[in-house]
Design a protein around this motif. Structure first.
Motif, PDB file in Angstrom:
ATOM      1  N   UNK A   1       0.828  -1.205   0.000  1.00 20.00           N
ATOM      2  CA  UNK A   1       0.000   0.000   0.000  1.00 20.00           C
ATOM      3  C   UNK A   1       0.864   1.257   0.000  1.00 20.00           C
ATOM      4  N   UNK A   2       1.946   1.232   0.752  1.00 22.17           N
ATOM      5  CA  UNK A   2       2.855   2.383   0.783  1.00 22.17           C
ATOM      6  C   UNK A   2       3.496   2.585  -0.591  1.00 22.17           C
ATOM      7  N   UNK A   3       3.954   1.514  -1.196  1.00 23.24           N
ATOM      8  CA  UNK A   3       4.567   1.610  -2.531  1.00 23.24           C
ATOM      9  C   UNK A   3       3.545   2.094  -3.554  1.00 23.24           C
ATOM     10  N   UNK A   4       2.326   1.604  -3.447  1.00 25.62           N
ATOM     11  CA  UNK A   4       1.277   2.004  -4.381  1.00 25.62           C
ATOM     12  C   UNK A   4       0.935   3.487  -4.227  1.00 25.62           C
ATOM     13  N   UNK A   5       0.970   3.997  -3.009  1.00 25.81           N
ATOM     14  CA  UNK A   5       0.641   5.401  -2.759  1.00 25.81           C
ATOM     15  C   UNK A   5       1.725   6.347  -3.286  1.00 25.81           C
ATOM     16  N   UNK A   6       2.941   5.856  -3.438  1.00 23.17           N
ATOM     17  CA  UNK A   6       4.059   6.694  -3.876  1.00 23.17           C
ATOM     18  C   UNK A   6       4.141   6.854  -5.386  1.00 23.17           C
ATOM     19  N   UNK A   7       3.460   5.987  -6.136  1.00 29.87           N
ATOM     20  CA  UNK A   7       3.615   6.010  -7.579  1.00 29.87           C
ATOM     21  C   UNK A   7       2.353   5.478  -8.251  1.00 29.87           C
ATOM     22  N   UNK A   8       2.045   5.996  -9.436  1.00 32.20           N
ATOM     23  CA  UNK A   8       0.855   5.551 -10.164  1.00 32.20           C
ATOM     24  C   UNK A   8       1.006   4.128 -10.698  1.00 32.20           C
ATOM     25  N   UNK A   9       2.214   3.734 -11.019  1.00 32.80           N
ATOM     26  CA  UNK A   9       2.450   2.380 -11.541  1.00 32.80           C
ATOM     27  C   UNK A   9       2.319   1.358 -10.406  1.00 32.80           C
ATOM     28  N   UNK A  10       1.941   0.157 -10.767  1.00 35.74           N
ATOM     29  CA  UNK A  10       1.798  -0.909  -9.776  1.00 35.74           C
ATOM     30  C   UNK A  10       3.141  -1.200  -9.105  1.00 35.74           C
ATOM     31  N   UNK A  11       3.124  -1.512  -7.804  1.00 35.83           N
ATOM     32  CA  UNK A  11       4.373  -1.855  -7.122  1.00 35.83           C
ATOM     33  C   UNK A  11       5.012  -3.105  -7.731  1.00 35.83           C
ATOM     34  N   UNK A  12       6.317  -3.189  -7.638  1.00 33.19           N
ATOM     35  CA  UNK A  12       7.056  -4.368  -8.068  1.00 33.19           C
ATOM     36  C   UNK A  12       7.193  -5.302  -6.875  1.00 33.19           C
ATOM     37  N   UNK A  13       6.963  -6.587  -7.082  1.00 30.30           N
ATOM     38  CA  UNK A  13       7.098  -7.558  -6.010  1.00 30.30           C
ATOM     39  C   UNK A  13       7.842  -8.766  -6.570  1.00 30.30           C
ATOM     40  N   UNK A  14       8.897  -9.138  -5.885  1.00 28.83           N
ATOM     41  CA  UNK A  14       9.703 -10.286  -6.300  1.00 28.83           C
ATOM     42  C   UNK A  14       9.955 -11.149  -5.065  1.00 28.83           C
ATOM     43  N   UNK A  15       9.670 -12.434  -5.162  1.00 32.45           N
ATOM     44  CA  UNK A  15       9.916 -13.371  -4.071  1.00 32.45           C
ATOM     45  C   UNK A  15      10.869 -14.446  -4.561  1.00 32.45           C
ATOM     46  N   UNK A  16      11.876 -14.744  -3.745  1.00 25.27           N
ATOM     47  CA  UNK A  16      12.880 -15.732  -4.127  1.00 25.27           C
ATOM     48  C   UNK A  16      13.448 -16.399  -2.881  1.00 25.27           C
ATOM     49  N   UNK A  17      14.152 -17.472  -3.096  1.00 26.21           N
ATOM     50  CA  UNK A  17      14.877 -18.123  -1.993  1.00 26.21           C
ATOM     51  C   UNK A  17      16.334 -17.706  -2.056  1.00 26.21           C
ATOM     52  N   UNK A  18      16.880 -17.477  -0.897  1.00 24.82           N
ATOM     53  CA  UNK A  18      18.320 -17.250  -0.769  1.00 24.82           C
ATOM     54  C   UNK A  18      18.784 -18.127   0.382  1.00 24.82           C
ATOM     55  N   UNK A  19      19.435 -19.220   0.019  1.00 25.81           N
ATOM     56  CA  UNK A  19      19.819 -20.182   1.041  1.00 25.81           C
ATOM     57  C   UNK A  19      18.569 -20.780   1.661  1.00 25.81           C
ATOM     58  N   UNK A  20      18.476 -20.754   2.973  1.00 30.95           N
ATOM     59  CA  UNK A  20      17.312 -21.286   3.668  1.00 30.95           C
ATOM     60  C   UNK A  20      16.244 -20.246   3.937  1.00 30.95           C
TER      61      UNK A  20
END
Length: 96
Positions: free
Chosen positions: A44-63
């Protein structure tokens, strides 16, 4: 699942998450409700700062599972203040 629930909790959020295939079976220990609230507040904070949709990336790093949320809005003049100064409008309804 946490990412989908968080996206659904933010009205009008059109972000298309980039979730790495190896995250699908990951188990995250914690309070599901609070984790969703935390992710939704960041979205919501990211969305309020910019008109474009927020970027979200989920990944594993080690465990660990790492979830990155970003916007394309202007860089804050004093980014360190974001750690100590409350947001003007609580995007998480004051839940922290």
């Amino acid at each position: 699942m946490l990412v989908d629930l968080a996206l659904g909790a933010v009205a009008g959020c059109a972000s298309v998450p980039d979730v790495a295939a190896d995250v699908a079976g990951a188990r995250v220990d914690g309070d599901e409700t609070r984790l969703v609230q935390a992710l939704a507040a960041l979205l919501a904070h990211a969305q309020a700062r910019d008109e474009a949709a927020p970027l979200l990336h989920a990944m594993r790093q080690g465990g660990q599972v790492v979830i990155e949320i970003a916007d394309r809005g202007p860089a804050p003049e004093a980014p360190e203040s974001l750690l100590s100064t409350p947001l003007d409008e609580p995007h998480d309804l004051g839940l922290g």
